[in-house]
Structure formats: structure tokens, C-alpha cells
Design an enzyme around this catalytic site. Structure first.
Site, PDB file in Angstrom:
ATOM      1  N   GLN A  20       0.855  -1.185   0.000  1.00 16.05           N
ATOM      2  CA  GLN A  20       0.000   0.000   0.000  1.00 16.05           C
ATOM      3  C   GLN A  20       0.890   1.233   0.000  1.00 16.05           C
ATOM      4  O   GLN A  20       1.889   1.282   0.719  1.00 16.05           O
ATOM      5  CB  GLN A  20      -0.908  -0.012   1.228  1.00 16.05           C
ATOM      6  N   ASP A  53       7.944   2.034   2.472  1.00 16.11           N
ATOM      7  CA  ASP A  53       9.239   2.658   2.769  1.00 16.11           C
ATOM      8  C   ASP A  53      10.258   1.626   3.255  1.00 16.11           C
ATOM      9  O   ASP A  53      11.298   1.977   3.809  1.00 16.11           O
ATOM     10  CB  ASP A  53       9.084   3.760   3.823  1.00 16.11           C
ATOM     11  N   ASP A  70       5.532  -2.470   3.786  1.00 15.20           N
ATOM     12  CA  ASP A  70       5.273  -1.033   3.764  1.00 15.20           C
ATOM     13  C   ASP A  70       6.024  -0.387   2.607  1.00 15.20           C
ATOM     14  O   ASP A  70       7.053  -0.898   2.146  1.00 15.20           O
ATOM     15  CB  ASP A  70       5.706  -0.398   5.086  1.00 15.20           C
ATOM     16  N   ASP A 102      -2.717  -3.672  11.798  1.00 15.16           N
ATOM     17  CA  ASP A 102      -1.799  -4.786  12.071  1.00 15.16           C
ATOM     18  C   ASP A 102      -2.047  -5.401  13.442  1.00 15.16           C
ATOM     19  O   ASP A 102      -1.938  -6.621  13.618  1.00 15.16           O
ATOM     20  CB  ASP A 102      -0.342  -4.340  11.925  1.00 15.16           C
TER      21      ASP A 102
END
EC number: 2.4.1.223
Length: 330
Positions: free
Chosen positions: A72, A153, A151, A246
């Protein structure tokens, strides 16, 4: 005279019989050839059926031996393209799904495709709302049992991913990931969220964890379906905080299995690239981030009428690797 005439007609009759015999032989040969050709037809159909069976079976084999990456992203196009290029070379990767949360903005799909061909297909999924739980949808494009969620990043080495995937194949009902966290109950009975800086939750030496964050993890794709069936209050909590999906997944997994929700795999080379982007800063920078996480844990305990999370002290690392070379910066 009559006999003579009768005798004179015999040669013609003999010739007629010969012609008839020849015709019968020809017809018989044609029938045999036709029969032989007909017998070949089932083999051709059988070959086609075998090919069709192989085509039908191959996805199931692929489902066991490969995984789908779900990433995402929001306001990090520069990092996204870099990460997509990196993960293309990871063995056993079947497909990449990019959950595009920049609502109303065109994604870099054309740019990505124009620089192809690429070994692994990348599918962009534009969203109508910027929600944290968008990544936990049931995507019809997911054809594998294993999902790798990362993620936008986070760069994880191919070596780490191959190893973690092999661990997931041995423990397919748990979250296999690189970032552990835990909850701790205070004297007031209120839970707090944190990492290894919190007190040891139980007796004995060493530390423990009770959650594995899904932003760098493998888990079974069936949990995407189970997540949709969770109480509406769970979804509302995630939308309210734009956080904690999460944590909710860890609650879900441990409630489903009765085991600790995840297994911590020590990464060799995992790097957070957030400082290298000109885009969006992660939510964990917000002052209220950890307060929200503690808030979510206590809300989930109320929703589920109890604390299901279980502690674990298991850490799996790659045998024989020179740990002096570890580069993890998470």
C-alpha cells in the site's frame, strides 16, 4: 449351341467376380485406414486433456510455491518505483499488487509499463478512499496461499525474504515477520503497546513479544477473508485512528489458531528508506502514534471481550550467516 453360348459367357462372369473382390479389398483397406485414424483421435483428445489438466494444476502448485506481494502506498511514488524494481528479482514472487491510496491521482502505471518488460506482473489498484485497511481487502488477483505485505518505505533483502518464506511454509497459519512488538498489562489492568523497551512481561530470562507487524511479513491469504468478517467495530476503530490494522490482524490470527500470532525472523538486511523520499512521512512519527496503539489494544480487548494475544520468545535466524555484516536499521 446353348452350351457353347453358356461357356462363352464364363470369362465375363469371372472378370466380374475379380472386380468385385478387388472392390471389396479396396473398401476393406479404406475401412481399416479410417479405423486406424479414428483410433488416433482419442489420443489427440487425451493429449489435449493432459495439457488442460496441467494448466489447471499449475496454479495450485504455484499457490504453494510462490507468494503475492501487497504494498500500500501514499505520496511516495519515488520510493515505490525503486522498491518495485528491487522486489522484481525476488525468487518465488508470483505477482505484485500496489494499493494506490492517492485518491483522484493517477498512479505511475503507464511509466512502469513503458519501462518494461518486467519479469513479475505489477497490478495497480486505485482506491476511492485513503484508508489504512485498504491493503487488507480480498483482492481477486491473489492466487497464492502466501501473501507478503511490505510497507512502502521498507526494503527487505531477497535473502531475508527467501528465508522467511521458507519459514512461513513450515508455519503457514502464523504471521512470519521481521518486526516484533508486545503488549504489557499495567497494575491498573490497562494495556500498553511497545517494543523491547518495555518491561519483560513474564518470568524467566530474555524478552518476549506478542505481535508481529504485518508491514514486513508473510501470512496466509485466508486471513484477508477472515478480516472482512470481523466485527464492524474493529473496522470502525481502524478507520477512526487510521492505524492499528496490524494489531487487529494479530488479534485475529491468535484467536483463529490459539497460538502466538506470529514468529519473529531476525532480518539480515532490512532498511527503512523514509528519509530518502520527498513524500509522506510515516504515521509512527506522529506524537500520538504509540498512544493510539495502546488505545487500540484496549479497545480491541473490549470488542473481543478479552485479551487473546500470547507471548513468544522464539526468534529464528539464518544458520551460519556472518552476523557481523548485519545491516538492519529498523
Amino acid at each position: 449351341m446353348m452350351r457353347g453360348c453358356h461357356i462363352c459367357k464364363l470369362p465375363g462372369r469371372v472378370m466380374g467376380i475379380r472386380v468385385l473382390r478387388f472392390s471389396l479389398v479396396v473398401i476393406l483397406v479404406l475401412l481399416l485406414v479410417a479405423g486406424a485414424l479414428t483410433n488416433l483421435l482419442p489420443n489427440i483428445k487425451e493429449d489435449k486433456m493432459l495439457t488442460l489438466r496441467r494448466e489447471i494444476k499449475s496454479p495450485s502448485k504455484s499457490a504453494l510455491d510462490s507468494f503475492t506481494l501487497i504494498m500500500q502506498t501514499y505520496n511516495r511514488t519515488d520510493l515505490l518505483l525503486r522498491l518495485l524494481n528491487h522486489y522484481q528479482a525476488v525468487p518465488s514472487l508470483h505477482k505484485v499488487i500496489v494499493v494506490w491510496n492517492n485518491v483522484g491521482e493517477k498512479g505511475p502505471e503507464e511509466l512502469w509499463n513503458s519501462l518494461g518488460p518486467h519479469p513479475i506482473p505489477v497490478i495497480f489498484k486505485p482506491q476511492t478512499a485513503n484508508k489504512m485497511r485498504n491493503r487488507l481487502q480480498v483482492f481477486p488477483e491473489v492466487e497464492t496461499n502466501a501473501v507478503l505485505m511490505v510497507d512502502d518505505d521498507t526494503l527487505i533483502s531477497a535473502q531475508d525474504l527467501v528465508f522467511a518464506f521458507s519459514i512461513w511454509q513450515q508455519f503457514p497459519d502464523q504471521i512470519i515477520g521481521f518486526v516484533p512488538r508486545k503488549h504489557v498489562s499495567t497494575s491498573s489492568g490497562i494495556y500498553s503497546y511497545g517494543g523491547f523497551e518495555l518491561q519483560t512481561p513474564g518470568p524467566g530470562n530474555g524478552d518476549q513479544y506478542s505481535m508481529v507487524l504485518i508491514g514486513a511479513s508473510f501470512f496466509n491469504s485466508k486471513y484477508l477473508e477472515l478480516f472482512q468478517k470481523q466485527p464492524a467495530a474493529v473496522h470502525a476503530l481502524i478507520d477512526e485512528t487510521q492505524n492499528c490494522d496490524d494489531i487487529a490482524m494479530n488479534f485475529l490470527v491468535t484467536r483463529h489458531t490459539g497460538k502466538p500470532s506470529g514468529i519473529f525472523v531476525k532480518p539480515i538486511n532490512m532498511v527503512n528508506l523514509e528519509k530518502e523520499t520527498n513524500g509522506y512521512s510515516g504515521m509512527w512519527h506522529r506524537a500520538e502514534h504509540f498512544l493510539q496503539r495502546s488505545y487500540c489494544i484496549n479497545k480491541l480487548v473490549n470488542i473481543y471481550d478479552g485479551m487473546p494475544l500470547k507471548y513468544s520468545n522464539i526468534m529464528i535466524s539464518q544458520f551460519g550467516f556472518p552476523y557481523a555484516n548485519h545491516k538492519s536499521k529498523m
